[in-house]
Design a protein around this motif. Sequence first.
Motif, PDB file in Angstrom:
ATOM      1  N   LEU A   1       9.908 -29.673  48.941  1.00  0.00           N
ATOM      2  CA  LEU A   1       7.934 -29.443  48.566  1.00  0.00           C
ATOM      3  C   LEU A   1       8.765 -28.749  47.523  1.00  0.00           C
ATOM      4  O   LEU A   1       9.118 -27.327  46.967  1.00  0.00           O
ATOM      5  CB  LEU A   1       7.754 -28.695  49.687  1.00  0.00           C
ATOM      6  N   HIS A   2       7.065 -28.784  46.794  1.00  0.00           N
ATOM      7  CA  HIS A   2       7.729 -28.188  45.569  1.00  0.00           C
ATOM      8  C   HIS A   2       5.776 -27.027  45.547  1.00  0.00           C
ATOM      9  O   HIS A   2       5.027 -27.682  46.100  1.00  0.00           O
ATOM     10  CB  HIS A   2       7.248 -29.041  43.834  1.00  0.00           C
ATOM     11  N   TYR A   3       5.847 -25.897  44.822  1.00  0.00           N
ATOM     12  CA  TYR A   3       4.367 -25.681  45.384  1.00  0.00           C
ATOM     13  C   TYR A   3       3.607 -25.569  43.787  1.00  0.00           C
ATOM     14  O   TYR A   3       4.783 -24.762  43.335  1.00  0.00           O
ATOM     15  CB  TYR A   3       4.263 -23.981  45.774  1.00  0.00           C
ATOM     16  N   GLN A   4       2.901 -25.566  43.709  1.00  0.00           N
ATOM     17  CA  GLN A   4       1.697 -24.924  41.997  1.00  0.00           C
ATOM     18  C   GLN A   4       0.805 -24.080  42.921  1.00  0.00           C
ATOM     19  O   GLN A   4      -0.259 -24.231  43.373  1.00  0.00           O
ATOM     20  CB  GLN A   4       0.951 -26.539  41.571  1.00  0.00           C
ATOM     21  N   PRO A   5       0.772 -23.155  41.884  1.00  0.00           N
ATOM     22  CA  PRO A   5      -0.183 -21.752  42.010  1.00  0.00           C
ATOM     23  C   PRO A   5      -1.760 -22.066  41.633  1.00  0.00           C
ATOM     24  O   PRO A   5      -1.944 -22.968  40.662  1.00  0.00           O
ATOM     25  CB  PRO A   5       0.566 -20.676  41.063  1.00  0.00           C
ATOM     26  N   GLN A   6      -2.135 -22.515  42.593  1.00  0.00           N
ATOM     27  CA  GLN A   6      -3.677 -22.143  42.631  1.00  0.00           C
ATOM     28  C   GLN A   6      -4.012 -20.701  42.531  1.00  0.00           C
ATOM     29  O   GLN A   6      -4.121 -19.624  43.004  1.00  0.00           O
ATOM     30  CB  GLN A   6      -4.017 -22.693  43.910  1.00  0.00           C
ATOM     31  N   VAL A   7      -4.979 -20.530  41.295  1.00  0.00           N
ATOM     32  CA  VAL A   7      -4.950 -18.563  40.719  1.00  0.00           C
ATOM     33  C   VAL A   7      -6.514 -18.780  40.667  1.00  0.00           C
ATOM     34  O   VAL A   7      -7.524 -19.618  40.289  1.00  0.00           O
ATOM     35  CB  VAL A   7      -4.608 -19.387  39.298  1.00  0.00           C
ATOM     36  N   SER A   8      -7.426 -17.720  41.000  1.00  0.00           N
ATOM     37  CA  SER A   8      -8.133 -16.926  41.023  1.00  0.00           C
ATOM     38  C   SER A   8      -8.548 -16.944  39.465  1.00  0.00           C
ATOM     39  O   SER A   8      -7.447 -16.860  38.425  1.00  0.00           O
ATOM     40  CB  SER A   8      -8.472 -16.174  41.106  1.00  0.00           C
ATOM     41  N   LEU A   9      -9.496 -17.846  38.055  1.00  0.00           N
ATOM     42  CA  LEU A   9      -9.807 -18.092  37.273  1.00  0.00           C
ATOM     43  C   LEU A   9      -9.874 -16.812  36.427  1.00  0.00           C
ATOM     44  O   LEU A   9     -10.000 -16.163  35.333  1.00  0.00           O
ATOM     45  CB  LEU A   9     -10.372 -18.252  36.440  1.00  0.00           C
ATOM     46  N   HIS A  10     -10.989 -15.564  37.125  1.00  0.00           N
ATOM     47  CA  HIS A  10     -11.157 -14.396  37.378  1.00  0.00           C
ATOM     48  C   HIS A  10     -10.309 -13.143  37.194  1.00  0.00           C
ATOM     49  O   HIS A  10     -10.119 -12.696  35.955  1.00  0.00           O
ATOM     50  CB  HIS A  10     -12.229 -13.927  37.932  1.00  0.00           C
ATOM     51  N   THR A  11      -9.586 -13.481  37.340  1.00  0.00           N
ATOM     52  CA  THR A  11      -8.055 -12.249  37.543  1.00  0.00           C
ATOM     53  C   THR A  11      -7.052 -13.154  38.165  1.00  0.00           C
ATOM     54  O   THR A  11      -6.285 -12.045  36.982  1.00  0.00           O
ATOM     55  CB  THR A  11      -8.048 -12.074  39.348  1.00  0.00           C
ATOM     56  N   ARG A  12      -6.900 -13.923  37.110  1.00  0.00           N
ATOM     57  CA  ARG A  12      -5.272 -14.649  37.223  1.00  0.00           C
ATOM     58  C   ARG A  12      -4.341 -15.249  38.699  1.00  0.00           C
ATOM     59  O   ARG A  12      -3.121 -14.964  38.278  1.00  0.00           O
ATOM     60  CB  ARG A  12      -5.134 -14.945  35.336  1.00  0.00           C
TER      61      ARG A  12
ATOM     62  N   CYS B   1     -16.509 -21.800  37.426  1.00  0.00           N
ATOM     63  CA  CYS B   1     -15.313 -22.732  38.723  1.00  0.00           C
ATOM     64  C   CYS B   1     -15.057 -21.310  38.925  1.00  0.00           C
ATOM     65  O   CYS B   1     -15.041 -20.445  38.142  1.00  0.00           O
ATOM     66  CB  CYS B   1     -14.952 -23.178  37.520  1.00  0.00           C
ATOM     67  N   ASP B   2     -14.422 -21.924  40.256  1.00  0.00           N
ATOM     68  CA  ASP B   2     -13.695 -20.333  40.911  1.00  0.00           C
ATOM     69  C   ASP B   2     -12.134 -20.630  40.668  1.00  0.00           C
ATOM     70  O   ASP B   2     -11.684 -19.025  40.694  1.00  0.00           O
ATOM     71  CB  ASP B   2     -13.674 -20.249  42.650  1.00  0.00           C
ATOM     72  N   GLU B   3     -11.740 -21.416  40.317  1.00  0.00           N
ATOM     73  CA  GLU B   3      -9.945 -21.759  40.838  1.00  0.00           C
ATOM     74  C   GLU B   3      -9.910 -21.948  39.867  1.00  0.00           C
ATOM     75  O   GLU B   3     -10.299 -23.287  39.400  1.00  0.00           O
ATOM     76  CB  GLU B   3      -9.154 -21.236  42.492  1.00  0.00           C
ATOM     77  N   GLY B   4      -8.219 -22.841  39.146  1.00  0.00           N
ATOM     78  CA  GLY B   4      -7.126 -23.495  38.628  1.00  0.00           C
ATOM     79  C   GLY B   4      -6.495 -23.747  39.060  1.00  0.00           C
ATOM     80  O   GLY B   4      -5.583 -22.452  39.517  1.00  0.00           O
ATOM     81  N   GLN B   5      -5.476 -24.813  38.242  1.00  0.00           N
ATOM     82  CA  GLN B   5      -4.941 -25.393  39.099  1.00  0.00           C
ATOM     83  C   GLN B   5      -4.220 -25.642  37.078  1.00  0.00           C
ATOM     84  O   GLN B   5      -5.762 -26.643  37.173  1.00  0.00           O
ATOM     85  CB  GLN B   5      -4.183 -26.542  39.926  1.00  0.00           C
ATOM     86  N   GLY B   6      -2.986 -25.198  37.268  1.00  0.00           N
ATOM     87  CA  GLY B   6      -2.847 -26.208  36.099  1.00  0.00           C
ATOM     88  C   GLY B   6      -1.445 -25.959  35.293  1.00  0.00           C
ATOM     89  O   GLY B   6      -0.928 -24.202  35.180  1.00  0.00           O
ATOM     90  N   TYR B   7      -1.043 -26.114  34.010  1.00  0.00           N
ATOM     91  CA  TYR B   7       0.163 -26.061  33.317  1.00  0.00           C
ATOM     92  C   TYR B   7       0.393 -24.522  32.262  1.00  0.00           C
ATOM     93  O   TYR B   7       0.976 -24.040  32.049  1.00  0.00           O
ATOM     94  CB  TYR B   7       0.551 -27.185  32.800  1.00  0.00           C
ATOM     95  N   LEU B   8      -1.128 -24.376  32.871  1.00  0.00           N
ATOM     96  CA  LEU B   8      -1.154 -22.906  31.796  1.00  0.00           C
ATOM     97  C   LEU B   8      -0.733 -21.738  32.684  1.00  0.00           C
ATOM     98  O   LEU B   8      -0.339 -21.099  32.386  1.00  0.00           O
ATOM     99  CB  LEU B   8      -3.135 -22.971  31.869  1.00  0.00           C
ATOM    100  N   PHE B   9      -1.185 -21.716  34.290  1.00  0.00           N
ATOM    101  CA  PHE B   9      -0.885 -21.253  35.048  1.00  0.00           C
ATOM    102  C   PHE B   9       0.614 -21.223  35.357  1.00  0.00           C
ATOM    103  O   PHE B   9       1.664 -20.407  35.132  1.00  0.00           O
ATOM    104  CB  PHE B   9      -1.280 -21.400  36.089  1.00  0.00           C
ATOM    105  N   SER B  10       0.746 -22.735  36.425  1.00  0.00           N
ATOM    106  CA  SER B  10       2.386 -23.225  35.942  1.00  0.00           C
ATOM    107  C   SER B  10       2.594 -24.099  36.327  1.00  0.00           C
ATOM    108  O   SER B  10       1.668 -25.041  36.984  1.00  0.00           O
ATOM    109  CB  SER B  10       2.978 -22.317  37.431  1.00  0.00           C
ATOM    110  N   ARG B  11       4.248 -24.959  36.228  1.00  0.00           N
ATOM    111  CA  ARG B  11       4.110 -26.199  36.769  1.00  0.00           C
ATOM    112  C   ARG B  11       4.360 -26.111  38.082  1.00  0.00           C
ATOM    113  O   ARG B  11       4.855 -25.156  39.080  1.00  0.00           O
ATOM    114  CB  ARG B  11       5.168 -26.486  36.535  1.00  0.00           C
TER     115      ARG B  11
END
Length: 278
Positions: free
Chosen positions: A41-52, A252-262
């Motif tokens: 399993l690989h894990y991709q962070p789910q990030v609060s858009l406000h606080t990162r 939008c509350d949260e985000g996932q993506g390469y901007l934060f991490s693969r």
Amino acid sequence: AKRSGRNRHSFFTADLEARSARTLALENALHRALERQQFELHYQPQVSLHTRQIVGAEALLRWRHPELGMVSPAEFIPVAENSGMIVAIGEWVLRTAARDAKHWLDQQLPLRTVSVNLSAIQFRHPQLPDMVSRCLHEANLCASHLELELTEGAAVDDPDAALTVMQQLHERGARLSMDDFGTGYSSLNQLKRFPLGKLKIDQSFVRDVSVDASDRAIISAIIRMAQAMDMTTTAEGVETEEQLAFLLEQGCDEGQGYLFSRPVPALAFEALLRAKNA
Ligand code: C2E
Ligand code: CA
Ligand code: CA
Ligand code: CA
């Protein structure tokens, strides 16, 4: 396949044979992948858009085969679904993700949830709620730390049956989110009855947000609808600051993506949790 005549062997059948040969090879190899411990399993962070800050992680399955190399889940999940192997593989994913989550929480690392993808086939399996409970129990993980990602496809055939399963999972304390939202065929009428905590905005809408006004309108509408129905939103596939700015502006509350991490291996995710949330 045996070739009886050279002329009858068109490009089309050659292509078809090549593809089904690959599918067959995958299917054969997949049968042994679990026992040979070829999954991770690989894990991709789910990030609060406000606080990162990292609030959660999505578990994404990886298959490392000695000859075939890294096989993408986009390629092998459909094969696993058609052969029914997704049920056993899905159980391994859940058990492993629950164990990893427990490991991180035991170290007081700040993590709300680990999200696991459920295929529509798993979702229709009558033992699913019991399997989920068993994996949580084995890992000694509280159900509120588990999020299950469903797709709209899980509910199209039989919305009433899907509602019953969702209620069973919800009653056991797991959180439910709708994956790839906006790409399927679920009706709003069904959606409002489902015990969903979150809508995940599909990355196809996020991708062109800076150039496509209708994608912007769709994202805005999804966020407003989620807010009205008391659900949170996670944007998928966030790659640029420009996309992030638009999503923030829309609430939008949260985000996932390469901007934060693969997506990264479990150990690397643990290091991210320590570094970014310190
Ligand atoms: P998904 O659930 O929609 O997962 C998100 C996919 O987007 C992942 O692809 C992830 O690596 C990719 N992604 C994340 N951030 C970005 C970004 O900024 N840009 C782009 N272009 N892509 C991004 P991945 O890991 O290849 O997984 C593909 C699909 O395979 C998943 O889509 C999911 O439907 C399925 N899948 C993966 N793991 C599992 C599993 O354990 N069980 C089941 N049933 N399906 C799984
Ligand atoms: Ca997902
Ligand atoms: Ca998705
Ligand atoms: Ca997807």
